[in-house]
Design a protein around this motif. Structure first.
Motif, PDB file in Angstrom:
ATOM      1  N   ARG A   1       0.826  -1.199   0.000  1.00 14.53           N
ATOM      2  CA  ARG A   1       0.000   0.000   0.000  1.00 14.53           C
ATOM      3  C   ARG A   1       0.870   1.263   0.000  1.00 14.53           C
ATOM      4  N   GLY A   2       0.586   2.161  -0.932  1.00 14.12           N
ATOM      5  CA  GLY A   2       1.339   3.408  -1.026  1.00 14.12           C
ATOM      6  C   GLY A   2       2.447   3.387  -2.053  1.00 14.12           C
ATOM      7  N   ASP A   3       2.899   2.189  -2.487  1.00 16.63           N
ATOM      8  CA  ASP A   3       3.888   2.103  -3.564  1.00 16.63           C
ATOM      9  C   ASP A   3       3.239   2.517  -4.892  1.00 16.63           C
ATOM     10  N   THR A   4       4.083   2.777  -5.892  1.00 18.55           N
ATOM     11  CA  THR A   4       3.573   3.153  -7.213  1.00 18.55           C
ATOM     12  C   THR A   4       4.151   2.242  -8.284  1.00 18.55           C
ATOM     13  N   VAL A   5       3.287   1.809  -9.216  1.00 20.66           N
ATOM     14  CA  VAL A   5       3.739   1.049 -10.382  1.00 20.66           C
ATOM     15  C   VAL A   5       3.431   1.850 -11.642  1.00 20.66           C
ATOM     16  N   GLY A   6       4.303   1.700 -12.644  1.00 17.85           N
ATOM     17  CA  GLY A   6       4.079   2.330 -13.930  1.00 17.85           C
ATOM     18  C   GLY A   6       3.520   1.319 -14.915  1.00 17.85           C
ATOM     19  N   ILE A   7       2.622   1.768 -15.769  1.00 17.42           N
ATOM     20  CA  ILE A   7       1.990   0.887 -16.752  1.00 17.42           C
ATOM     21  C   ILE A   7       2.114   1.524 -18.131  1.00 17.42           C
ATOM     22  N   TYR A   8       2.742   0.799 -19.047  1.00 17.37           N
ATOM     23  CA  TYR A   8       2.983   1.285 -20.406  1.00 17.37           C
ATOM     24  C   TYR A   8       2.552   0.169 -21.353  1.00 17.37           C
ATOM     25  N   LEU A   9       1.243   0.077 -21.559  1.00 16.14           N
ATOM     26  CA  LEU A   9       0.663  -1.061 -22.269  1.00 16.14           C
ATOM     27  C   LEU A   9      -0.309  -0.606 -23.354  1.00 16.14           C
ATOM     28  N   PRO A  10      -0.451  -1.410 -24.395  1.00 21.05           N
ATOM     29  CA  PRO A  10      -1.485  -1.145 -25.397  1.00 21.05           C
ATOM     30  C   PRO A  10      -2.856  -1.584 -24.889  1.00 21.05           C
ATOM     31  N   MET A  11      -3.844  -1.476 -25.754  1.00 22.65           N
ATOM     32  CA  MET A  11      -5.212  -1.842 -25.379  1.00 22.65           C
ATOM     33  C   MET A  11      -5.395  -3.363 -25.445  1.00 22.65           C
ATOM     34  N   ILE A  12      -4.889  -4.029 -24.429  1.00 21.36           N
ATOM     35  CA  ILE A  12      -5.031  -5.478 -24.288  1.00 21.36           C
ATOM     36  C   ILE A  12      -5.656  -5.757 -22.923  1.00 21.36           C
ATOM     37  N   PRO A  13      -6.288  -6.930 -22.725  1.00 16.20           N
ATOM     38  CA  PRO A  13      -6.981  -7.203 -21.464  1.00 16.20           C
ATOM     39  C   PRO A  13      -6.102  -7.073 -20.231  1.00 16.20           C
ATOM     40  N   GLU A  14      -4.804  -7.329 -20.387  1.00 13.38           N
ATOM     41  CA  GLU A  14      -3.908  -7.230 -19.233  1.00 13.38           C
ATOM     42  C   GLU A  14      -3.835  -5.811 -18.666  1.00 13.38           C
ATOM     43  N   LEU A  15      -4.166  -4.808 -19.473  1.00 15.14           N
ATOM     44  CA  LEU A  15      -4.101  -3.430 -18.988  1.00 15.14           C
ATOM     45  C   LEU A  15      -5.101  -3.182 -17.858  1.00 15.14           C
ATOM     46  N   PRO A  16      -6.397  -3.400 -18.047  1.00 17.29           N
ATOM     47  CA  PRO A  16      -7.300  -3.234 -16.894  1.00 17.29           C
ATOM     48  C   PRO A  16      -7.016  -4.222 -15.770  1.00 17.29           C
ATOM     49  N   ILE A  17      -6.507  -5.402 -16.110  1.00 15.73           N
ATOM     50  CA  ILE A  17      -6.217  -6.401 -15.073  1.00 15.73           C
ATOM     51  C   ILE A  17      -5.140  -5.891 -14.118  1.00 15.73           C
ATOM     52  N   VAL A  18      -4.044  -5.316 -14.656  1.00 15.32           N
ATOM     53  CA  VAL A  18      -2.982  -4.846 -13.765  1.00 15.32           C
ATOM     54  C   VAL A  18      -3.421  -3.597 -13.002  1.00 15.32           C
ATOM     55  N   MET A  19      -4.272  -2.771 -13.595  1.00 18.47           N
ATOM     56  CA  MET A  19      -4.803  -1.607 -12.875  1.00 18.47           C
ATOM     57  C   MET A  19      -5.633  -2.056 -11.671  1.00 18.47           C
ATOM     58  N   LEU A  20      -6.493  -3.029 -11.883  1.00 18.19           N
ATOM     59  CA  LEU A  20      -7.352  -3.525 -10.808  1.00 18.19           C
ATOM     60  C   LEU A  20      -6.552  -4.289  -9.758  1.00 18.19           C
ATOM     61  N   ALA A  21      -5.485  -4.974 -10.204  1.00 14.75           N
ATOM     62  CA  ALA A  21      -4.630  -5.691  -9.252  1.00 14.75           C
ATOM     63  C   ALA A  21      -3.905  -4.713  -8.336  1.00 14.75           C
ATOM     64  N   ALA A  22      -3.415  -3.612  -8.910  1.00 18.11           N
ATOM     65  CA  ALA A  22      -2.757  -2.587  -8.095  1.00 18.11           C
ATOM     66  C   ALA A  22      -3.746  -1.980  -7.111  1.00 18.11           C
ATOM     67  N   ALA A  23      -4.937  -1.637  -7.603  1.00 15.51           N
ATOM     68  CA  ALA A  23      -5.963  -1.050  -6.736  1.00 15.51           C
ATOM     69  C   ALA A  23      -6.348  -2.001  -5.606  1.00 15.51           C
ATOM     70  N   ARG A  24      -6.293  -3.287  -5.881  1.00 15.77           N
ATOM     71  CA  ARG A  24      -6.649  -4.285  -4.871  1.00 15.77           C
ATOM     72  C   ARG A  24      -5.711  -4.220  -3.671  1.00 15.77           C
ATOM     73  N   LEU A  25      -4.452  -3.894  -3.938  1.00 15.62           N
ATOM     74  CA  LEU A  25      -3.435  -3.841  -2.886  1.00 15.62           C
ATOM     75  C   LEU A  25      -3.288  -2.447  -2.276  1.00 15.62           C
ATOM     76  N   GLY A  26      -4.008  -1.466  -2.808  1.00 14.34           N
ATOM     77  CA  GLY A  26      -3.785  -0.102  -2.366  1.00 14.34           C
ATOM     78  C   GLY A  26      -2.530   0.488  -2.967  1.00 14.34           C
ATOM     79  N   VAL A  27      -2.018  -0.143  -4.044  1.00  7.88           N
ATOM     80  CA  VAL A  27      -0.840   0.340  -4.759  1.00  7.88           C
ATOM     81  C   VAL A  27      -1.288   1.367  -5.786  1.00  7.88           C
ATOM     82  N   VAL A  28      -0.657   2.520  -5.794  1.00  3.63           N
ATOM     83  CA  VAL A  28      -0.981   3.575  -6.747  1.00  3.63           C
ATOM     84  C   VAL A  28      -0.432   3.190  -8.121  1.00  3.63           C
ATOM     85  N   PHE A  29      -1.210   3.417  -9.165  1.00  2.00           N
ATOM     86  CA  PHE A  29      -0.706   3.123 -10.507  1.00  2.00           C
ATOM     87  C   PHE A  29      -0.697   4.390 -11.342  1.00  2.00           C
ATOM     88  N   SER A  30       0.206   4.414 -12.317  1.00  2.00           N
ATOM     89  CA  SER A  30       0.295   5.532 -13.245  1.00  2.00           C
ATOM     90  C   SER A  30       0.424   4.975 -14.657  1.00  2.00           C
TER      91      SER A  30
END
Length: 661
Positions: free
Chosen positions: A138-167
């Protein structure tokens, strides 16, 4: 000076089959009640979400403009989008239909359908990976540099699940842009892909990421998702293939959603202006999810039987709010498409509507104008009759583009609105609300502010403008979903948004309010040409041009003039069946003078077949401006087709040669 607006306010269209149609006066009365008690109003909306812990205070206003909504309350965005649905009959409902860009024999090569349970399991596995392998907390940040593939919303939701900030950084951005954003966000992990399909070609995303990583020392690990199958370099000790590491995670792995505070950050998304470093807009969890819940219901009238398609890229805020979090929170079935909306043919978008029976369609005016220039047959060859509601987003919609889509897809009967909002606002703030109360439409208008939001059009001194007078658009009261701050720069947050008009949020847009109270947002206040002391918005001139039968798209810029200071020059794309020539050039000049007034006399009209655009389909007016005045074009790494820059240059040079002759 005040400038009157000239759109036909009297043209009202009442959609058929809308039972919630009310008068403008009735809506205003209802809206005033929500604004006068906006704290209680938004509290009642927020109560419709599932909270792990109730809030202690609806709104903390002790340190304006750093407002905090639902203070003391705890919840989780991933839980709202997934867990609560898998506990119900929606468990096996389709959450996401993904279509890849490649086509063969007129059909998409790749289509994936993920149920809410599928999505839930994949998000849990990725969250488990983040937690156990990369020690994200919780409180860490991950960067996401992905095209429009299903893994993009999946990693966003996974980060949100942990309280990890995503950009998320849009996959069309350059290495420099990626590095700058990752450095500012203090990202520990970068998730990227080997490549992305774009107009039939593979763009090597990993090599761009590698260049960016040379300019940042903050990221220690890189996770690479296989998408295009192209050869990539993996740096030992830093890079790992997603397929390799995710296969080590049990299929039934689960991670309990972190109970995060309402005012905790959910993500950082960077906005970039024409000058200065990108501004990291920090959005919270509780207020943001409350606004999305409200707007999905009020504006999109979302129903369990709907198939919903927002054409935006998730790299932009529209994708965050209305591809990922909004529709999934409401349990909708959403469409996600990887590639260009006109590839391999101009009917790609209409074929997707037909293929999946899309009911709700949310797209951009630029896309609509692009489709217009290719002719109506590309729409008519597909059955789009399933569409029952449409909205546009991203910029003001020209009345002619509105009428075109309303007639061909809307069958001159369905609600069609133009939504106004910004990265900063988190969600839609001005729009028709057919899911709540519907008033008659007007081609090109944004409608009324949504309930609980007080918007005004004011002059330089902050005084309300009269009906039909152009001014600055401001928001008077705080709203859920507004940014917490600019990341690492709270002073700039105050300076940019709250210093021009005391106590109000300055949007940076021009707008006008008509005699019925409808708002018409006219574009950025800095996109203005000052002709002999008269300030003309580029949108006003472009809108006039688009209304001409021959014009598909237009970009207007100002060039220096010794007498008038600046004069407008128009770059025009013609519709099929029309040819450029001096006669048409004169006709367009007279047309604009007739629509806007003598002050709007175009110095030149240049005919081109394309305009420089970003990969999110917005015209890069600064590039057109640079070409027109002979200045260096600058960074064009986000252009859809860099050849279009050369074409604008060539068209201008040709006209100069003609004038010399």
């Amino acid at each position: 000076m005040s400038v009157s607006w000239s759109l036909p306010f009297e043209e009202k269209i009442s959609p058929h089959g809308i039972q919630k149609l009310v008068s403008e006066d009735a809506y205003k009365e209802f809206h005033n009640k929500t604004v006068n008690s906006y704290r209680n109003f938004w509290a009642n909306v927020a109560l419709e979400l599932e909270w792990f812990k109730p809030w202690e205070k609806v709104l903390d206003e002790t340190n304006p403009p750093f407002y905090r909504w639902f203070v003391g309350g705890e919840l989780n965005a991933s839980y709202l989008c997934l867990d609560r649905h898998v506990k119900t009959w929606r468990k096996n409902k389709i959450a996401l239909i993904w279509e890849g860009e490649p086509m063969k024999d007129g059909k998409p090569v790749e289509v994936k359908r993920l149920t809410y349970y599928d999505l839930y399991r994949e998000v849990n596995r990725v969250a488990y990976l983040f937690k156990k392998r990369y020690n994200l907390k919780r409180g860490d940040t991950v960067g996401i540099y992905l095209p429009m593939i299903p893994e993009l919303p999946i990693v966003m939701l996974a980060a949100a699940r942990l309280g990890v900030v995503f950009s998320v950084v849009f996959s069309g951005f350059s290495a420099d842009a990626l590095a700058e954003r990752m450095n500012d966000a203090d990202a520990k992990l970068l998730i990227t892909a080997d490549g992305v399909w774009r107009r039939g070609k593979i763009l090597d995303l990993k090599s761009i990421a590698d260049e960016a990583l040379k300019k940042t020392n903050k990221i220690s690990k890189v996770l690479v998702i296989r998408r295009a199958g192209n050869q990539v370099n993996l740096q030992q000790g830093r890079d790992e293939l997603f397929d390799d590491v995710i296969n080590e995670i049990p299929y039934n792995a689960t991670v309990e959603p972190e109970s995060v505070r309402s005012e905790d950050p959910l993500y950082i998304l960077y906005t970039s202006g024409t000058t200065g470093k990108p501004k990291g807009q920090v959005h919270d969890v509780g207020g943001y999810m409350t606004l999305l819940h409200a707007t999905m219901k009020w504006i999109f009238d979302i129903r369990d039987t709907d198939v919903y398609w927002c054409t935006a890229d998730i790299g932009w805020v529209t994708g965050h709010s209305y591809v990922v979090f909004g529709p999934l929170m409401e349990g909708a079935t959403g469409i996600m498409y990887e590639g260009a909306l006109d590839f391999p043919q101009p009917d790609r978008w209409s074929s997707i509507i037909e293929r999946y029976g899309v009911n709700i369609f949310y797209t951009s005016p630029t896309a609509i104008r692009g489709w217009m220039k290719n002719g109506e047959e590309w729409v008519k060859k597909h059955d789009t009759s399933t569409v029952r509601l449409m909205h546009s987003v991203g910029e003001p919609i020209n009345p002619e583009a509105w009428r075109w889509l309303f007639r061909l897809v809307g069958r001159e009967s369905v609600p069609f609105g133009s939504t106004w909002w910004m990265t900063e606002t988190g969600g839609i703030l001005i729009s028709h609300t057919p899911g709540l109360l519907m008033v008659p439409m007007k081609p090109g208008t944004n409608g009324f502010p949504i309930p609980g939001v007080k918007a005004e059009v004011v002059d330089e001194n902050g005084n309300a403008q009269k009906e039909g007078q152009r001014g600055y658009l401001i928001i008077r009261n705080p709203w859920p979903g507004m940014p917490l701050t600019i990341h690492k720069d709270p002073q700039k947050f105050v300076q940019v948004y709250f210093s021009k008009f005391s106590g109000a949020f300055y949007t940076g847009d021009y707008a006008v309010r008509d005699k019925d109270g409808y708002f018409w947002v006219l574009g950025r206040a800095d996109e203005v040409i000052k002709v002999a002391g008269h300030r003309l918005g580029t949108y006003e001139l472009e809108s006039a041009l688009i209304q001409h039968r021959a014009v598909a798209e237009a970009a207007v810029v100002g060039v220096p003039d010794e007498v008038k200071g600046e004069v407008p020059v128009a770059f025009v794309i013609l519709r099929q069946g029309f040819k450029p020539g001096e006669e048409l050039r004169k006709e367009l000049r007279e047309w604009v003078r007739g629509k806007v007034g003598p002050v709007a006399s175009l110095k030149d009209v240049l005919f081109v077949s394309k305009l420089p655009k970003t990969r999110s389909a917005k015209i890069m007016r600064r590039v057109v401006q640079a070409v027109a005045v002979g200045k260096p074009v600058g960074d064009v790494t986000t252009l859809e087709d860099e050849a279009s820059v050369e074409e604008v240059k060539r068209a201008y040079s040709q006209l100069q040669e003609e004038l010399k002759g």
